[in-house]
Design a protein around this motif. Sequence first.
Motif, short mmCIF file in Angstrom:
data_model
loop_
_atom_site.label_atom_id
_atom_site.label_comp_id
_atom_site.label_asym_id
_atom_site.label_seq_id
_atom_site.Cartn_x
_atom_site.Cartn_y
_atom_site.Cartn_z
N TYR A 6 31.32 46.66 37.58
CA TYR A 6 32.67 46.15 37.32
C TYR A 6 33.67 47.29 37.35
O TYR A 6 33.45 48.34 36.74
CB TYR A 6 32.72 45.45 35.96
CG TYR A 6 31.88 44.21 35.88
CD1 TYR A 6 32.38 42.98 36.32
CD2 TYR A 6 30.59 44.25 35.37
CE1 TYR A 6 31.61 41.83 36.25
CE2 TYR A 6 29.80 43.10 35.30
CZ TYR A 6 30.32 41.90 35.74
OH TYR A 6 29.55 40.77 35.68
N GLU A 22 44.39 42.17 39.68
CA GLU A 22 45.03 41.13 38.88
C GLU A 22 45.02 39.75 39.56
O GLU A 22 45.24 38.75 38.89
CB GLU A 22 46.46 41.54 38.56
CG GLU A 22 46.56 42.78 37.68
CD GLU A 22 47.99 43.24 37.46
OE1 GLU A 22 48.86 42.80 38.25
OE2 GLU A 22 48.23 44.00 36.52
N THR A 23 44.78 39.72 40.88
CA THR A 23 44.83 38.45 41.60
C THR A 23 43.42 37.93 41.84
O THR A 23 42.64 38.57 42.57
CB THR A 23 45.56 38.61 42.94
OG1 THR A 23 46.87 39.13 42.71
CG2 THR A 23 45.67 37.27 43.65
N PRO A 24 43.04 36.80 41.27
CA PRO A 24 41.68 36.28 41.43
C PRO A 24 41.35 35.96 42.89
O PRO A 24 42.24 35.61 43.68
CB PRO A 24 41.68 35.01 40.57
CG PRO A 24 42.81 35.19 39.62
CD PRO A 24 43.85 35.97 40.37
N SER A 32 34.27 42.80 40.64
CA SER A 32 32.83 42.92 40.52
C SER A 32 32.21 43.06 41.90
O SER A 32 32.60 42.36 42.84
CB SER A 32 32.23 41.70 39.80
OG SER A 32 32.47 40.51 40.53
N ARG A 74 34.14 39.90 44.15
CA ARG A 74 35.23 39.01 43.74
C ARG A 74 36.09 39.68 42.69
O ARG A 74 35.65 40.62 42.00
CB ARG A 74 34.69 37.68 43.21
CG ARG A 74 33.96 37.78 41.89
CD ARG A 74 33.58 36.39 41.37
NE ARG A 74 32.65 35.70 42.24
CZ ARG A 74 32.29 34.43 42.09
NH1 ARG A 74 32.82 33.71 41.12
NH2 ARG A 74 31.42 33.88 42.89
N GLN A 118 38.08 38.70 39.29
CA GLN A 118 38.13 37.65 38.29
C GLN A 118 38.36 38.27 36.92
O GLN A 118 37.82 39.34 36.62
CB GLN A 118 36.82 36.86 38.29
CG GLN A 118 36.81 35.63 37.41
CD GLN A 118 35.51 34.84 37.57
OE1 GLN A 118 34.66 35.13 38.40
NE2 GLN A 118 35.36 33.80 36.76
N ASP A 119 39.18 37.63 36.11
CA ASP A 119 39.45 38.09 34.75
C ASP A 119 39.97 39.53 34.72
O ASP A 119 39.63 40.32 33.83
CB ASP A 119 38.20 37.97 33.88
CG ASP A 119 37.70 36.54 33.75
OD1 ASP A 119 38.54 35.63 33.72
OD2 ASP A 119 36.46 36.35 33.69
N GLY A 120 40.78 39.88 35.70
CA GLY A 120 41.41 41.19 35.72
C GLY A 120 40.51 42.34 36.11
O GLY A 120 40.83 43.50 35.80
N ASP A 169 37.65 47.97 36.45
CA ASP A 169 38.86 47.46 35.81
C ASP A 169 40.10 47.87 36.60
O ASP A 169 41.06 47.11 36.69
CB ASP A 169 38.93 47.99 34.37
CG ASP A 169 40.15 47.47 33.62
OD1 ASP A 169 40.55 46.33 33.88
OD2 ASP A 169 40.69 48.20 32.79
#
Length: 287
Positions: A278, A56-58, A99, A92, A94-96, A280
């Motif tokens: 990716y 959750e933290t970018p 990747s 990284r 990003q967006d929850g 999630d």
Amino acid sequence: MRNLIIVFLFCLTCCVVTSCKSDGSGPAPVSSISEPAGGGEYVPDGYKLVWADEFETPGLPDTTRWGYQTGGHGWTAKERQLYTEANPDNVRVQDGMLSITAQLTAENRRNPFSSTRLVTKYKATFEEGYFEIRAKFPEGDGLRSAFWMVGDTVSKIGWPKAGEIDLVEHYGKFPTVVGAAVQTPDFFWSGKGQKGGSRIVKSATTEFHVYSCEWTKERLTFAVDGEEYWTYEPLPGRAQMGYPFAWPFYLVANVSVGGLRGPETAQINTGIFPASMYLDYVRVYQK
């Protein structure tokens, strides 16, 4: 007052002790976290969430949960990537989601690609439980995406004696196929042949699916979206030779390129890069 101080110090000591693993290798799984909203659909009865990363933290991955295994020596399969550390071009949040990205760098002939290999070694290890990820994989010849577990004893007794549980593997050359496998002294991919199973997932590269493994004292059961497709049980009488899953394991997530388990570099279509797996979420449940 003196008695109150003693009681306080005793309680503080207990908190410190119970927050560390008994083998001293790192922090214990958190046992008081709550199930994320919408989660737990496929979790077997009797299991509770003990460790998770919801991404959750970018930025770069959480260093309290993940570390890196780095280098370009080819690992066991003579792979062609250089694993980097904390490089946002390769990993990284990003967006929850997390990747892990393989890149074509062409910086040297031995390692013309870069990628990341994340591990929970020294951060968190687990013995038995239900392990679940939600993931989407990249397509392309030469790519191998994987989420797996390695026995924490590997530095002492070596591989495959320490054991390996491949929760899910995806070869980009076969975009609609996912698989699971185990590596044991009895059966391992570079020797006597690994034991494993596979399943067709037509949208493995275009949609997220839930991949899981339930690990008990008797067997390992693998599933996609809650549907079991392969179970591993050792041959009778083989003990740890057939089932070296009697100690803590750490988690691993990576994307590799080429090597003995994929086509040579010359056969890889460089147009597929950058190529990303990716995640999630990653969740661990225990009884």
